[in-house]
Write a protein that holds these residues in place. Sequence first.
Motif, PDB file in Angstrom:
ATOM      1  N   PRO A 257     -18.528 -11.078 -23.557  1.00 43.51           N
ATOM      2  CA  PRO A 257     -18.848 -11.522 -22.191  1.00 43.51           C
ATOM      3  C   PRO A 257     -17.654 -11.443 -21.247  1.00 43.51           C
ATOM      4  N   GLY A 258     -16.470 -11.851 -21.733  1.00 44.00           N
ATOM      5  CA  GLY A 258     -15.279 -11.774 -20.889  1.00 44.00           C
ATOM      6  C   GLY A 258     -14.882 -10.353 -20.578  1.00 44.00           C
ATOM      7  N   ARG A 259     -14.962  -9.476 -21.552  1.00 46.94           N
ATOM      8  CA  ARG A 259     -14.608  -8.067 -21.327  1.00 46.94           C
ATOM      9  C   ARG A 259     -15.616  -7.397 -20.403  1.00 46.94           C
ATOM     10  N   ARG A 260     -16.882  -7.812 -20.519  1.00 44.33           N
ATOM     11  CA  ARG A 260     -17.897  -7.242 -19.624  1.00 44.33           C
ATOM     12  C   ARG A 260     -17.566  -7.551 -18.167  1.00 44.33           C
ATOM     13  N   ALA A 261     -17.054  -8.760 -17.938  1.00 43.37           N
ATOM     14  CA  ALA A 261     -16.693  -9.145 -16.577  1.00 43.37           C
ATOM     15  C   ALA A 261     -15.532  -8.342 -16.023  1.00 43.37           C
TER      16      ALA A 261
END
Length: 265
Positions: A257-261
């Motif tokens: 989720p953090g990398r997607r952001a």
Amino acid sequence: MARLKDKVAVITGAGSGIGRSAAQLMSREGARVVVADHNSPAAEETAALIEAAGGRALPVTVDVTDEGSIADMINAATDEFGALHILCNHVGGTNPRTDLDLLRMDLDEFDRAVTLNVRSTLLGTRHAIPHMIRAGGGSIINTASVAALVGDVLQTSYGAVKAAVVSLTKSIATQYGPQNVRCNAIAPGAVMTPALANNLPTDVIEALKQGNALPYLGTPDDIGHTMVFLASDESRYLTGQLLVVDGGMTMQSSAAPGRRAMLPG
């Protein structure tokens, strides 16, 4: 298409949420449904919804912690409809206020969780199997949880008992497969049931959504449709399996989720 035509299904916890969805969806596919719940008015409401849609349903009050009540539920199904082909052992849960980390958890809650989740599944199956064998076979669907697959900082009992449900599922499938009785389990992820919507703050629900690979949380019908599939002959070669229905929550890296952001656009 009536995928469950002439089948008789017993569904525990069918008074609301996922259980109600499964009951309605199975009825639409032709099953006659025993709507079992500890909440009598809720069971009656689900049965009334099914009857209003043209189906056949029998509301039954059940206490899945009591073997006599479970036996009465199964007997009510066969007395009313003449056979039993499908059993959904859906009732379960824990008390999040007392099911804490290992050092602080209430051991009485652990015992209660075993009774509510594991013993109820075992007893429901034990009373149903002779009827299924007489009917030429059947499908047992147990509700586990993604909590059985991952560790957590709280709800120690819940993860342990749902893992036991998965193991029990495999034993049932192994022991009664030769009699054409199949047994599978479903591990739901975060599903927008009334219980979840009413008990979790908006920010927690949003965090659960962010933890999914898909951009939304599941609905009761997402699990109900999976139960219909497992109940039907479309899954006739599937037994002893755990179907994880969680929007991708447990399959992706916790960093995703953090990398997607961080992605452009």
